[in-house]
Every structure is written in C-alpha cells, then in structure tokens.
Design an enzyme around this catalytic site. Structure first.
Site, short mmCIF file in Angstrom:
data_model
loop_
_atom_site.label_atom_id
_atom_site.label_comp_id
_atom_site.label_asym_id
_atom_site.label_seq_id
_atom_site.Cartn_x
_atom_site.Cartn_y
_atom_site.Cartn_z
N HIS A 20 4.44 2.15 -8.04
CA HIS A 20 3.19 0.90 -7.99
C HIS A 20 2.40 1.33 -9.49
CE1 HIS A 20 4.12 1.70 -3.65
NE2 HIS A 20 4.28 0.23 -3.85
N GLN A 61 15.18 -8.29 -3.59
CA GLN A 61 14.16 -8.87 -3.26
C GLN A 61 13.54 -9.61 -4.69
OE1 GLN A 61 10.38 -7.21 -1.01
NE2 GLN A 61 9.90 -6.71 -3.07
N GLY A 120 0.88 -1.10 -0.04
CA GLY A 120 -0.06 0.08 0.00
C GLY A 120 0.81 1.29 0.09
O1 PAF Z 1 8.00 -4.97 -1.97
C1 PAF Z 1 6.98 -4.89 -1.24
O2 PAF Z 1 6.39 -4.14 -1.37
C2 PAF Z 1 6.90 -6.39 -0.33
O3 PAF Z 1 7.92 -6.73 -0.08
C3 PAF Z 1 6.14 -7.49 -0.90
C4 PAF Z 1 6.81 -7.69 -2.15
C5 PAF Z 1 4.81 -6.59 -1.22
C6 PAF Z 1 5.76 -8.29 0.09
O4 PAF Z 1 5.27 -7.85 1.17
#
Ligand code: PAF
Length: 292
Positions: free
Chosen positions: A45, A161, A39
């Site tokens: 995003h 990540q 969020g």
């Molecule tokens: O990158 C993010 O916002 C978070 O690490 C994710 C991938 C939504 C996991 O909570």
C-alpha cells in the site's frame, strides 16, 4: 509532481464532506490521487501512496473493509482492522486525507443497487467467489463518487481486479485515470498481502510456492513451452508444497481468454489455499513470437 501534505492527515467519515474537500482542492488547481484500501496497510500500500504522491499534489487513502465483496464463510469478520497503525503509516507519507466511512455511510439502509461487470470479472476469482467482483465494482464506484480524484492507484497483485475496475471505468465513462502499480514482495518472493498475517510459520514457509510456480512459468514461457505444459509445471510446484490449488493458468493478459497464436502479452495467474488462508499472485509474461 511530488505532492504530499505536511502534518496530520484529516480523518473523514462523511462521503459528502470528503467530496467537498476533494472538489475544493481540484478547483484550486490541485491534482488529487486516491488509493482505495481495506486497511491493514503494508509496504505494498505504501508503494501505491508513494506513486500517488509522486504524481499528484494531494493524496487521499480510503480505509474500508467492504462487506459486499466477501462471500458467506469468507474472512469479513476476522479481516484485520487497525486504523491507528494505518494512520501512523500514512502520516509519515504526507497523505492529506484518510477516508474511513462506516458501512452505513457508503451503503444507505435499503440500498438496492449493485454494479455488475461481466467480461474480465467472470473467470478465475469471479467463478470461485461469486459476487466478489460485483462487490468490488460497487464499492469502487461508490468510493469514486465520494472521492472524485483525478487518478486512482491499484496494485497489480490483484490483476483481475485491475481489469474489472478498468472495464467499469471505461464502460461507465467515469472521469478518473486508473494507474496500476507493481506488486511488492517479501525477500523470498511472497507477494505482500494483508492476508499473509493469517499464515502460521509452516504455511508461511510453503507460501513461497506461489512465487516459485510463477518464476517457473516465466522460464518455460521464454523457452517457448506450450501453455498446457507451463500450467502443468505450475501445478506440480504448488502441489509439491501442499498448496490446495484453485487455479494455475496462463491466459491473455487483458481478456483473460486463451493465449492466441499471434504475439500477445500473457499473464500467469495462481490461487490456492494454505490452511484457512487463501492467496493469489500473478506474473506478466511479455508477448512471444509463437505462444503454442
Ligand atoms: O484491493 C482492495 O483492497 C479492495 O478490493 C478495494 C479495491 C479497496 C475495494 O474494497
């Protein structure tokens, strides 16, 4: 593919309902794209959603501030939560589903299972934030079972990540394509992040040092400089701006190990703190004839 539903996204909290909806759409021949988020949505995003909309018939966005990826003393409690504003942004982008489970919807009482990735999860963020990537892998795996999409979209800003998620998907044979999308930036180069909202005006000014250190790394890389000279140059830029440095490193882009002497794609990684705000950023560096 240029999908995207007209009108209000459907807000779901139940993993079972979410799964049923996605499976029904896929059974009807619809390609489903999934953008996992915590969020506090911003243009970064939005760019993931736009890419998913271009590739898929239907798009789902999850909004879940995942407790298991925050360490003690980190910002779980103060992480911005703004479901209404997030919903408005997603409405304008033709998202079909917003999945916003509660903690107990994803983690049943007494949950005793975690996904632990080694390899790319060990250095850098993994060393500085013990348990962080296990929390990310656990929630992403859980989200993939609740939301069995064809493809999932992640931002390159969180480079490590993306490697951790790709490795988990490969190792566990999870049936989802992972799509990594470019980092979105402010006009001065600061990478967009929900955590930028924590910066006061002075720290916001200094935060540009991360991007400047990466541009320097790129110039030195193309000029054929040795990796340790590049890292020294990055550190100098960051320290000159008062960034409390966690790391500034140039490593092999996929393994995060030392850059080998044969031509290999590399990545410059940087992380540091301004006041109580921790920022990370990176820049991909193309293979060059001789790394050192
Ligand atoms: O990158 C993010 O916002 C978070 O690490 C994710 C991938 C939504 C996991 O909570």
């Amino acid at each position: 593919m240029g999908g995207g539903s007209a009108g209000q996204p459907r807000l779901l909290t139940s993993p079972t309902e979410m799964r049923d909806e996605v499976l029904a759409a896929r059974a009807a021949g619809r390609r489903v794209g999934f953008v996992p988020t915590m969020g506090a949505l911003h243009a970064g995003h939005a760019s993931l959603v736009d890419r998913a909309t271009a590739d898929c018939h239907e798009v789902a966005v999850s909004i879940f501030v995942n407790p298991t990826q925050f360490g003690p003393g980190e910002d779980y409690g103060r992480y911005p939560r703004m479901l209404e504003a997030d919903t408005r942004l997603l409405e304008r982008r033709g998202v079909r589903w917003i999945f916003a489970p509660r903690v107990e919807d994803l983690y049943p009482a007494g949950a005793a299972t975690r996904v632990v990735v080694e390899g790319p999860a060990l250095p850098f963020e993994g060393a500085i934030r013990p348990g962080h990537f296990s929390g990310v892998a656990t929630v992403v795996c859980r989200l993939f079972t609740a939301l069995p999409a064809d493809a999932a979209y992640f931002g390159a800003k969180d480079w490590q990540q993306t490697l951790v998620v790709k490795r988990m998907v490969r190792d566990l044979g999870l049936p989802v394509d992972i799509v990594v999308c470019p980092t979105m930036r402010e006009p001065d180069g600061l990478a967009l992040s929900s955590r930028n909202a924590y910066l006061d005006a002075a720290d916001r000014g200094r935060a540009v040092a991360l991007h400047e250190s990466l541009l320097l790394a790129e110039r030195l890389w193309h000029a054929g400089a040795a990796v340790d000279a590049i890292e020294r140059g990055m550190r100098d830029v960051l320290e000159a701006h008062g960034v409390a440095l966690d790391y500034a490193a140039v490593v092999a882009a996929e393994s995060l190990g030392p850059v080998p002497s044969q031509p290999t794609a590399a990545v410059a990684l940087v992380a540091g703190r301004l006041g109580s705000t921790r920022l990370i950023d990176n820049r991909e560096l193309p293979p060059r004839p001789s790394a050192d």
